[in-house]
Motif scaffolding. Structure first.
Motif, PDB file in Angstrom:
ATOM      1  N   ASP A  11       2.541   9.506   8.628  1.00  0.00           N
ATOM      2  CA  ASP A  11       3.372   9.452   7.416  1.00  0.00           C
ATOM      3  C   ASP A  11       4.523   8.465   7.636  1.00  0.00           C
ATOM      4  O   ASP A  11       5.437   8.736   8.417  1.00  0.00           O
ATOM      5  CB  ASP A  11       3.922  10.854   7.122  1.00  0.00           C
ATOM      6  CG  ASP A  11       4.937  10.843   5.973  1.00  0.00           C
ATOM      7  OD1 ASP A  11       5.058   9.821   5.274  1.00  0.00           O
ATOM      8  OD2 ASP A  11       5.607  11.881   5.789  1.00  0.00           O
ATOM      9  N   HIS A  35      -0.753   0.310   2.822  1.00  0.00           N
ATOM     10  CA  HIS A  35      -1.706   1.398   2.593  1.00  0.00           C
ATOM     11  C   HIS A  35      -3.055   0.831   2.148  1.00  0.00           C
ATOM     12  O   HIS A  35      -3.113  -0.233   1.525  1.00  0.00           O
ATOM     13  CB  HIS A  35      -1.193   2.320   1.482  1.00  0.00           C
ATOM     14  CG  HIS A  35       0.058   3.053   1.838  1.00  0.00           C
ATOM     15  ND1 HIS A  35       0.061   4.369   2.217  1.00  0.00           N
ATOM     16  CD2 HIS A  35       1.342   2.642   1.904  1.00  0.00           C
ATOM     17  CE1 HIS A  35       1.305   4.745   2.486  1.00  0.00           C
ATOM     18  NE2 HIS A  35       2.108   3.703   2.299  1.00  0.00           N
ATOM     19  N   ARG A  37      -5.756   0.497  -0.456  1.00  0.00           N
ATOM     20  CA  ARG A  37      -5.745   0.713  -1.908  1.00  0.00           C
ATOM     21  C   ARG A  37      -6.664   1.889  -2.214  1.00  0.00           C
ATOM     22  O   ARG A  37      -7.764   1.977  -1.675  1.00  0.00           O
ATOM     23  CB  ARG A  37      -6.289  -0.531  -2.642  1.00  0.00           C
ATOM     24  CG  ARG A  37      -5.671  -1.822  -2.209  1.00  0.00           C
ATOM     25  CD  ARG A  37      -4.517  -2.233  -3.084  1.00  0.00           C
ATOM     26  NE  ARG A  37      -3.760  -3.302  -2.415  1.00  0.00           N
ATOM     27  CZ  ARG A  37      -4.089  -4.593  -2.466  1.00  0.00           C
ATOM     28  NH1 ARG A  37      -5.112  -4.993  -3.188  1.00  0.00           N
ATOM     29  NH2 ARG A  37      -3.385  -5.497  -1.816  1.00  0.00           N
ATOM     30  N   PRO A  38      -6.215   2.792  -3.075  1.00  0.00           N
ATOM     31  CA  PRO A  38      -7.027   3.976  -3.341  1.00  0.00           C
ATOM     32  C   PRO A  38      -8.330   3.653  -4.076  1.00  0.00           C
ATOM     33  O   PRO A  38      -9.322   4.338  -3.914  1.00  0.00           O
ATOM     34  CB  PRO A  38      -6.125   4.849  -4.208  1.00  0.00           C
ATOM     35  CG  PRO A  38      -5.122   3.927  -4.788  1.00  0.00           C
ATOM     36  CD  PRO A  38      -4.955   2.802  -3.824  1.00  0.00           C
ATOM     37  N   GLN A  39      -8.292   2.613  -4.875  1.00  0.00           N
ATOM     38  CA  GLN A  39      -9.484   2.296  -5.661  1.00  0.00           C
ATOM     39  C   GLN A  39      -9.647   0.793  -5.737  1.00  0.00           C
ATOM     40  O   GLN A  39      -8.678   0.045  -5.814  1.00  0.00           O
ATOM     41  CB  GLN A  39      -9.336   2.826  -7.088  1.00  0.00           C
ATOM     42  CG  GLN A  39      -9.064   4.301  -7.144  1.00  0.00           C
ATOM     43  CD  GLN A  39      -9.218   4.850  -8.544  1.00  0.00           C
ATOM     44  OE1 GLN A  39      -8.839   4.212  -9.510  1.00  0.00           O
ATOM     45  NE2 GLN A  39      -9.802   6.024  -8.643  1.00  0.00           N
ATOM     46  N   SER A  89      -5.884   5.316   0.433  1.00  0.00           N
ATOM     47  CA  SER A  89      -4.456   5.662   0.288  1.00  0.00           C
ATOM     48  C   SER A  89      -3.731   5.893   1.607  1.00  0.00           C
ATOM     49  O   SER A  89      -2.504   6.013   1.618  1.00  0.00           O
ATOM     50  CB  SER A  89      -4.241   6.887  -0.614  1.00  0.00           C
ATOM     51  OG  SER A  89      -4.704   6.620  -1.919  1.00  0.00           O
ATOM     52  N   GLU A  90      -4.456   5.978   2.702  1.00  0.00           N
ATOM     53  CA  GLU A  90      -3.763   6.202   3.983  1.00  0.00           C
ATOM     54  C   GLU A  90      -3.001   4.958   4.424  1.00  0.00           C
ATOM     55  O   GLU A  90      -3.324   3.836   4.065  1.00  0.00           O
ATOM     56  CB  GLU A  90      -4.772   6.616   5.063  1.00  0.00           C
ATOM     57  CG  GLU A  90      -5.324   8.016   4.839  1.00  0.00           C
ATOM     58  CD  GLU A  90      -6.241   8.479   5.955  1.00  0.00           C
ATOM     59  OE1 GLU A  90      -6.793   9.575   5.837  1.00  0.00           O
ATOM     60  OE2 GLU A  90      -6.401   7.742   6.956  1.00  0.00           O
TER      61      GLU A  90
ATOM     62  N   SER C  20       6.127   6.602  -1.745  1.00  0.00           N
ATOM     63  CA  SER C  20       4.804   6.070  -1.407  1.00  0.00           C
ATOM     64  C   SER C  20       3.703   6.872  -2.086  1.00  0.00           C
ATOM     65  O   SER C  20       2.682   6.325  -2.496  1.00  0.00           O
ATOM     66  CB  SER C  20       4.585   6.096   0.108  1.00  0.00           C
ATOM     67  OG  SER C  20       5.556   5.313   0.757  1.00  0.00           O
ATOM     68  N   THR C  21       3.911   8.174  -2.200  1.00  0.00           N
ATOM     69  CA  THR C  21       2.926   9.025  -2.871  1.00  0.00           C
ATOM     70  C   THR C  21       2.835   8.660  -4.348  1.00  0.00           C
ATOM     71  O   THR C  21       1.747   8.586  -4.922  1.00  0.00           O
ATOM     72  CB  THR C  21       3.324  10.510  -2.714  1.00  0.00           C
ATOM     73  OG1 THR C  21       3.438  10.800  -1.321  1.00  0.00           O
ATOM     74  CG2 THR C  21       2.291  11.427  -3.342  1.00  0.00           C
ATOM     75  N   ARG C  22       4.007   8.419  -4.954  1.00  0.00           N
ATOM     76  CA  ARG C  22       4.028   8.042  -6.374  1.00  0.00           C
ATOM     77  C   ARG C  22       3.439   6.658  -6.610  1.00  0.00           C
ATOM     78  O   ARG C  22       2.766   6.429  -7.608  1.00  0.00           O
ATOM     79  CB  ARG C  22       5.476   8.020  -6.891  1.00  0.00           C
ATOM     80  CG  ARG C  22       6.033   9.345  -7.273  1.00  0.00           C
ATOM     81  CD  ARG C  22       7.158   9.220  -8.296  1.00  0.00           C
ATOM     82  NE  ARG C  22       8.133   8.188  -8.026  1.00  0.00           N
ATOM     83  CZ  ARG C  22       9.166   8.303  -7.202  1.00  0.00           C
ATOM     84  NH1 ARG C  22       9.355   9.420  -6.521  1.00  0.00           N
ATOM     85  NH2 ARG C  22      10.012   7.311  -7.045  1.00  0.00           N
ATOM     86  N   VAL C  24       1.002   4.930  -6.028  1.00  0.00           N
ATOM     87  CA  VAL C  24      -0.418   4.837  -5.702  1.00  0.00           C
ATOM     88  C   VAL C  24      -0.936   3.460  -6.127  1.00  0.00           C
ATOM     89  O   VAL C  24      -0.589   2.959  -7.181  1.00  0.00           O
ATOM     90  CB  VAL C  24      -1.194   5.951  -6.436  1.00  0.00           C
ATOM     91  CG1 VAL C  24      -2.696   5.715  -6.348  1.00  0.00           C
ATOM     92  CG2 VAL C  24      -0.848   7.299  -5.863  1.00  0.00           C
ATOM     93  N   GLY C  25      -1.723   2.863  -5.296  1.00  0.00           N
ATOM     94  CA  GLY C  25      -2.293   1.564  -5.652  1.00  0.00           C
ATOM     95  C   GLY C  25      -1.531   0.404  -5.066  1.00  0.00           C
ATOM     96  O   GLY C  25      -1.992  -0.730  -5.111  1.00  0.00           O
TER      97      GLY C  25
END
Lengths: 149, 83, 149, 83
Positions: A11, A35, A37-39, A89-90, C20-22, C24-25
């Motif tokens: 984290d 990070h 990219r989540p998608q 997202s990691e 960072s959680t918010r 996203v992307g």
């Protein structure tokens, strides 16, 4: 001054807290976190695999950190870099720099990231909807790295 | 002469990319000759010859032809980049 | 996009985790945190008092954030600024920026800090061994801020 | 004309810096005249006249002489800077 190669999720916020506590006396602390990219653009979840060299990866990062210390007046610095499989997202990378005045911290973090993007010894494979592919630095990354020569 | 080779990144995906010990034929005595020979006999089809592929011998990057010795570990490194 | 003026201590690391959680992307997240120096050069603990204007302080920060959004392609940004009495080593300011590519995040964070140092409507009084004194921006701060004009 | 004044930062430390309502003498009808008058009668000794001191009327920075109206709140702002 710390460099860590890790193969488990971490984290960046917790690392920033710990770093700021250690970097007592710093007027400014800059951090960068990268990070996965989540998608991808078509909405499919992606993941990354980062391969390292058993010796050269860490040695190169140490050289970069030494150069940063030589160029800027830093109170402390930290680099954490994932390797192995990294989920969507990691965090892949975390860089933090601490200095008495903020310009040194900003520039050193920027420099370290340009190094990591173009010269750090990692090989990056992306798994997406179209299968797997190896990713090399973008032209922009090479251009950014040229700024420090 | 017996050495060991290692292929990193995209080079490891070639069918002929087999990490491990290797007996060199007579005449293959430096990194330039090794690169050319492996590219041909292991079916890299030029991928190993590309100028972006660096060679490390014993964990040190060696530019230009570098003489090999018995027991050397030779790594082929395509373009790197993390972050 | 968030701006918060707070009069209680906060943890930049916890804020970075939440941000960072918010965001996203985002490919990259840059943060800056500024802390009260724990000690002056003669070893005495210092503290700060930051005075704000009831309207202009927040309004100016909103203008700066709008300018950052107009100049750089940001996925998200956050500014947290303390006011009132701030103890030694406590965080004064936290800026975070998130973007697809790291250059935008670095530059926007740098820009926002230059704004905060020279144009944000705060008045800063330092309490040290030699008594209290009001602190104004350094020449370096003004020069840094000129870079964005 | 009755207005209110507020002194921020180092200006608040002057003995004569008293926030609150104020009756203006005839002739003091804009920010330039107010600044000069207060500097003199409240013992700012030039501090209020310095070009780095900005003036806000009704929460808006007003550069140059700005006409005052009954009930205005006028703030004197020395150089700012946070972070």
């Amino acid at each position: 001054m710390t460099i860590r190669l890790v193969d488990l999720s971490f984290d960046p916020g917790a690392e920033l807290s710990a770093f700021s506590t250690r970097a007592v006396g710093a007027g400014g602390v800059v951090s960068f976190s990268g990070h996965v990219r989540p998608q991808s653009t078509d909405g499919t979840v992606q993941s990354l695999m980062l391969q390292i060299h058993p010796v050269l990866t860490l040695a190169g990062m140490q050289t970069a950190e030494r150069e940063a210390i030589a160029r800027w007046s830093l109170i402390d610095s930290e680099i954490i870099h994932r390797h192995g499989d990294i989920g969507a997202s990691e965090a892949i990378v975390f860089v933090a720099t601490a200095s008495a005045h903020r310009r040194a911290a900003f520039e050193a973090a920027d420099f370290l990231m340009d190094y990591l993007k173009t010269k750090a010894v990692f090989w990056k494979k992306e798994a997406g909807p179209g299968g797997e592919r190896w990713i090399e630095p973008r032209e922009d990354d090479y251009a950014d790295a040229e700024r420090w020569i | 002469m017996r050495i060991a080779v290692e292929y990193f990144g995209k080079l490891g995906d070639f069918a002929g990319a087999e990490d491990g010990a290797l007996d060199l034929p007579v005449g293959v005595s430096d990194t330039a000759a090794l690169r050319a020979w492996l590219d041909e006999v292991r079916g890299f089809n030029g991928a190993l010859l590309h100028c972006s592929v660096q060679i490390a011998v014993g964990d040190e990057i060696r530019r230009g032809p570098f003489a090999l010795s018995e027991g050397d570990i030779v790594a082929f490194l395509p373009p790197v980049g993390g972050g």
